[in-house]
Scaffold this motif. Structure first.
Motif, PDB file in Angstrom:
ATOM      1  N   GLY A 118      46.732  34.215  41.192  1.00  0.00           N
ATOM      2  CA  GLY A 118      46.744  35.677  41.206  1.00  0.00           C
ATOM      3  C   GLY A 118      45.863  36.313  40.158  1.00  0.00           C
ATOM      4  N   LEU A 119      44.939  35.551  39.564  1.00  0.00           N
ATOM      5  CA  LEU A 119      44.068  36.060  38.496  1.00  0.00           C
ATOM      6  C   LEU A 119      42.624  36.129  38.987  1.00  0.00           C
ATOM      7  N   PHE A 120      42.024  37.315  38.868  1.00  0.00           N
ATOM      8  CA  PHE A 120      40.666  37.553  39.332  1.00  0.00           C
ATOM      9  C   PHE A 120      39.813  37.993  38.140  1.00  0.00           C
ATOM     10  N   TYR A 121      38.857  37.189  37.780  1.00  0.00           N
ATOM     11  CA  TYR A 121      37.925  37.589  36.722  1.00  0.00           C
ATOM     12  C   TYR A 121      36.891  38.516  37.359  1.00  0.00           C
ATOM     13  N   VAL A 122      36.858  39.787  36.940  1.00  0.00           N
ATOM     14  CA  VAL A 122      36.105  40.812  37.665  1.00  0.00           C
ATOM     15  C   VAL A 122      34.834  41.243  36.952  1.00  0.00           C
ATOM     16  N   ALA A 123      34.327  40.411  36.032  1.00  0.00           N
ATOM     17  CA  ALA A 123      33.037  40.710  35.414  1.00  0.00           C
ATOM     18  C   ALA A 123      31.950  40.739  36.506  1.00  0.00           C
ATOM     19  N   CYS A 462      39.687  52.189  47.811  1.00  0.00           N
ATOM     20  CA  CYS A 462      39.767  50.873  47.184  1.00  0.00           C
ATOM     21  C   CYS A 462      39.468  50.993  45.689  1.00  0.00           C
ATOM     22  N   THR A 463      39.421  49.865  44.996  1.00  0.00           N
ATOM     23  CA  THR A 463      39.207  49.873  43.548  1.00  0.00           C
ATOM     24  C   THR A 463      37.878  50.508  43.154  1.00  0.00           C
ATOM     25  N   GLY A 464      36.826  50.238  43.920  1.00  0.00           N
ATOM     26  CA  GLY A 464      35.517  50.780  43.598  1.00  0.00           C
ATOM     27  C   GLY A 464      34.812  49.993  42.502  1.00  0.00           C
ATOM     28  N   ASN A 465      33.609  50.453  42.152  1.00  0.00           N
ATOM     29  CA  ASN A 465      32.778  49.656  41.259  1.00  0.00           C
ATOM     30  C   ASN A 465      33.170  49.732  39.793  1.00  0.00           C
ATOM     31  N   THR A 466      34.215  50.478  39.458  1.00  0.00           N
ATOM     32  CA  THR A 466      34.699  50.416  38.074  1.00  0.00           C
ATOM     33  C   THR A 466      35.439  49.117  37.804  1.00  0.00           C
ATOM     34  N   GLY A 467      35.872  48.426  38.872  1.00  0.00           N
ATOM     35  CA  GLY A 467      36.624  47.199  38.656  1.00  0.00           C
ATOM     36  C   GLY A 467      36.371  46.115  39.672  1.00  0.00           C
ATOM     37  N   CYS A 468      35.395  46.319  40.563  1.00  0.00           N
ATOM     38  CA  CYS A 468      35.106  45.306  41.583  1.00  0.00           C
ATOM     39  C   CYS A 468      33.603  45.142  41.698  1.00  0.00           C
ATOM     40  N   LYS A 469      33.130  43.910  41.545  1.00  0.00           N
ATOM     41  CA  LYS A 469      31.684  43.664  41.529  1.00  0.00           C
ATOM     42  C   LYS A 469      31.045  43.800  42.903  1.00  0.00           C
ATOM     43  N   PHE A 470      31.849  43.812  43.958  1.00  0.00           N
ATOM     44  CA  PHE A 470      31.282  43.948  45.294  1.00  0.00           C
ATOM     45  C   PHE A 470      31.049  45.398  45.688  1.00  0.00           C
ATOM     46  N   ALA A 471      31.741  46.331  45.047  1.00  0.00           N
ATOM     47  CA  ALA A 471      31.691  47.736  45.446  1.00  0.00           C
ATOM     48  C   ALA A 471      30.371  48.378  45.035  1.00  0.00           C
ATOM     49  N   ALA A 472      29.843  49.222  45.905  1.00  0.00           N
ATOM     50  CA  ALA A 472      28.578  49.906  45.639  1.00  0.00           C
ATOM     51  C   ALA A 472      28.777  51.292  45.046  1.00  0.00           C
ATOM     52  N   SER A 473      30.011  51.814  45.067  1.00  0.00           N
ATOM     53  CA  SER A 473      30.254  53.172  44.570  1.00  0.00           C
ATOM     54  C   SER A 473      31.620  53.250  43.882  1.00  0.00           C
ATOM     55  N   ASP A 474      31.799  54.318  43.129  1.00  0.00           N
ATOM     56  CA  ASP A 474      33.058  54.578  42.425  1.00  0.00           C
ATOM     57  C   ASP A 474      33.996  55.305  43.388  1.00  0.00           C
ATOM     58  N   THR A 475      34.632  54.543  44.261  1.00  0.00           N
ATOM     59  CA  THR A 475      35.365  55.120  45.383  1.00  0.00           C
ATOM     60  C   THR A 475      36.539  55.998  44.964  1.00  0.00           C
ATOM     61  N   LYS A 476      37.299  55.574  43.974  1.00  0.00           N
ATOM     62  CA  LYS A 476      38.473  56.369  43.588  1.00  0.00           C
ATOM     63  C   LYS A 476      38.045  57.728  43.018  1.00  0.00           C
ATOM     64  N   ARG A 477      37.011  57.741  42.196  1.00  0.00           N
ATOM     65  CA  ARG A 477      36.525  59.024  41.658  1.00  0.00           C
ATOM     66  C   ARG A 477      35.977  59.903  42.773  1.00  0.00           C
ATOM     67  N   HIS A 478      35.227  59.320  43.671  1.00  0.00           N
ATOM     68  CA  HIS A 478      34.650  60.110  44.758  1.00  0.00           C
ATOM     69  C   HIS A 478      35.720  60.615  45.723  1.00  0.00           C
ATOM     70  N   ALA A 479      36.770  59.837  45.933  1.00  0.00           N
ATOM     71  CA  ALA A 479      37.874  60.302  46.768  1.00  0.00           C
ATOM     72  C   ALA A 479      38.522  61.541  46.166  1.00  0.00           C
ATOM     73  N   GLU A 480      38.733  61.505  44.860  1.00  0.00           N
ATOM     74  CA  GLU A 480      39.301  62.675  44.181  1.00  0.00           C
ATOM     75  C   GLU A 480      38.360  63.869  44.284  1.00  0.00           C
ATOM     76  N   GLU A 481      37.076  63.649  44.171  1.00  0.00           N
ATOM     77  CA  GLU A 481      36.116  64.753  44.272  1.00  0.00           C
ATOM     78  C   GLU A 481      36.121  65.364  45.665  1.00  0.00           C
ATOM     79  N   ILE A 482      36.211  64.516  46.688  1.00  0.00           N
ATOM     80  CA  ILE A 482      36.286  65.023  48.062  1.00  0.00           C
ATOM     81  C   ILE A 482      37.551  65.850  48.258  1.00  0.00           C
TER      82      ILE A 482
END
Length: 605
Positions: A118-123, A462-482
């Motif tokens: 259950g441990l994900f190194y997210v660098a 989803c988590t977005g690029n603040t915590g996931c290396k696969f994400a291309a955008s900061d999804t949580k912040r952008h969701a709040e902005e929308i």
């Protein structure tokens, strides 16, 4: 968070074979397997008198045999398959402890293996771990919830995320805290085992199980049985890729079981059709909307008491037949694509030693309709005088203080349970009518709410690029902005689901959302670096409305996403057939070009 292919490190870590040794061993095993096939007798000695290696035995045998067949045929294992073959992840716990003692982070092979704990190194996004739990049916008690809040503050970043599998994950866990974290989780009566990598993930079920006036069956016992069956049988950890199972008891809150590898849908079977009257599960297989497919209705019915056996058999066929070379094809969907549903069902029947009962459409009563807003606000339970309260958790994030406050409300004013949903929020159940006002006030005092507008009620990110290396955008912040932009500019009279996902893994299920945003990088001009952006889809749905969203706009810069969504919603309000026409019906009634023309005419404020 999903796993993509991981590349081996430049230098071998201590204790592993060298690259040359690995090639030799793979070649040797392949040669042994080919010799066996040529002789036609398992375990026969190959030419030259060399004694062949014995067949694998024990709980890991099925996965090892599947890998050996790939090598014997001249195929190449994917890197994660090599990692598992070199050393089973569960056999690396002592090395994990050594790393924790030294504060060291893992190289790719162990980064993959330790996801089995259950441990994900997210660098590089965060130089730390994310820890994901297992919570069967998404239900835990107040003491566990408060305990996790304390662990998030003690060993993590002080917050937790509710996931789209009715689960929790704690982020910013430093290397020296990893073992303490996962062992402390077990002290709470929970666990993180098998919550990542190539495993059967957290089992979901109806969040209102046992309290829902319209449910056909309480899914908790079946989710619990499957949960413990997984935990206590190591042979179920030899999968070629992740695997999802969901139980839908026909409650009022959707579970999205049709997006799972196995979906058990409760149905009422009427008398007089040659089947035992009562509640059965309809068996659906192969859902994975990130790969543009819903679970297929096999036409088979399963007695609830047999659900665990059937799920076990499905998983074992997947272990045997799943792709070990191409990670993008290593899901149950592709096994079904290759052999067809009927042949797969035939294998299941062979394993189980009996035929399935076949569904007769006229024998099944219509399933109760879901309520898309029932995960928010106050709703009466089947128990007289009691209610559940759906708490709005903005894009699924809660602080430790908020978690402890919610636990106190559940303990003091409810039945002590907190129920996570796939909509990134939670319910507090068993609240008596006389306690509703006090509960709502205490929730509001925590900076949370029990009601919201039509934009926020269906907002998922989803988590977005603040915590996931696969994400291309900061999804949580952008969701709040929308949400902030649209909620004061568009007067919706019914909710519209808006899901933002950071990459093709589709953790936020963008394809099944009425408005789905898939993150991308946008090249605004030749001279500047690419910026965060989204492809925007419309018309996705699930359950009786199942369909994949269609792309309306491509490469929209993130800062323009709120205005674009605003125009889409205004086009709907201006051109719908009547006030009764839903957003989903409206966008499906029009071709994409017509929708784009109507949207382009709308002016954003």
């Amino acid at each position: 968070m999903n796993e993509a292919d991981l590349k081996p490190p430049a230098a071998e870590q201590a204790g592993d074979f060298s690259a040359e040794q690995k090639r030799y061993l793979e070649g040797f095993v392949a040669g042994v397997q080919i010799a066996k096939a040529a002789k036609g007798v398992a375990g026969a000695a190959p030419a030259g008198g060399v004694v062949a290696a014995s067949e694998p035995t024990g709980p890991d045998a099925a996965g090892l045999k599947a890998q050996s067949r790939v090598l014997a045929s001249g195929g190449k294992l994917s890197d994660p398959e090599k990692f598992k073959r070199e050393q089973h992840p569960f056999d690396t716990y002592e090395r994990l402890k050594q790393h924790a003692a030294k504060g060291e982070y893992p190289k790719p092979p162990d980064n993959f293996r330790w996801r089995f704990f259950g441990l994900f190194y997210v660098a590089p996004n965060q130089n730390s771990y994310m820890c994901r739990l297992r919570i069967p049916n998404g239900i835990l008690n107040a003491a566990q919830f408060a305990g996790l809040a304390n662990l998030a503050e003690r060993y993590g970043g002080g917050y937790a995320h509710v996931t789209t599998r009715a689960n929790l994950q704690i982020r910013e866990v430093e290397a020296h805290n990893t073992v303490a974290m996962i062992e402390a989780i077990q002290d709470l009566g929970l666990c993180s085992r098998g919550s990542g990598a190539d495993n059967i993930r957290n089992v979901t079920g109806t969040p209102t199980a046992g309290i829902d006036p319209q449910e056909l069956i309480d899914t908790r016992p079946y989710a619990r049985e499957w949960h413990f069956h997984i935990l206590n049988d190591r042979s179920l950890y030899g999968l070629p890729r992740k695997f999802n199972v969901a139980f839908d008891g026909a409650g009022v809150i959707p579970v999205l079981e049709d997006t799972n590898d196995i979906g058990f849908q409760a149905v009422q079977v009427n008398a007089g059709f040659g089947l035992e009257a009562g509640v059965w599960f309809k068996l659906c297989l192969g859902g994975i909307t990130g790969h543009r497919d819903f679970a297929r209705d096999t036409g088979m019915l399963v007695q609830p008491k047999d659900a665990c056996k059937v799920a076990d058999a499905v998983v074992r066929i997947f272990v045997d037949r799943g792709d070990r070379t191409d990670r993008t094809k290593a899901r149950l969907k592709y096994v079904l694509d290759a052999m067809g549903v009927e042949k797969f069902v035939g294998l299941l029947e062979e394993m189980l030693g009996r035929k399935f009962d076949r569904a007769v459409p006229s024998a099944m009563a219509p399933r109760p309709a879901f309520d898309r807003t029932a995960h928010i606000g106050i709703h009466a339970q089947k128990q007289a005088g009691l209610n559940w309260i759906g708490v709005v958790v903005p894009v699924g994030r809660m602080s430790g203080a908020q978690m402890r406050g919610l636990a106190a409300v559940a303990r003091e004013l409810g039945d002590g349970d907190l129920r996570l949903t796939v909509w990134q929020n939670l319910l507090i159940s068993g609240v008596a009518a006389e306690n509703l006002l006090a509960a709502a006030e205490r929730i509001q005092a925590l900076g949370l709410a029990t009601n919201t507008n039509a934009i926020r009620s269906g907002l998922v990110a989803c988590t977005g690029n603040t915590g996931c290396k696969f994400a291309a955008s900061d999804t949580k912040r952008h969701a709040e902005e929308i949400a902030r932009w649209c909620e004061t500019r568009v007067a919706l009279d019914a909710p519209v689901n808006i899901h933002l996902t950071g990459c093709h893994h589709s953790c936020a299920q963008h394809f099944v959302s009425e408005i789905g945003l898939l993150a991308c990088k946008v090249q605004a001009n030749e001279d500047d670096d690419p910026v965060e952006g989204y492809h925007i889809l419309v018309g996705g749905g699930f359950g009786p409305n199942a369909a994949l969203g269609r792309e309306l706009y491509r490469d929209v810069v993130a800062e323009e996403a709120p205005r674009t969504v605003e125009r889409v919603l205004k086009a709907y309000l201006a051109h719908r057939a009547s006030s009764e026409e839903t957003f989903l019906a409206f966008v499906r009634r029009h071709e994409i070009d017509a929708l784009k023309a109507m949207t382009d005419l709308e002016a954003a404020e």
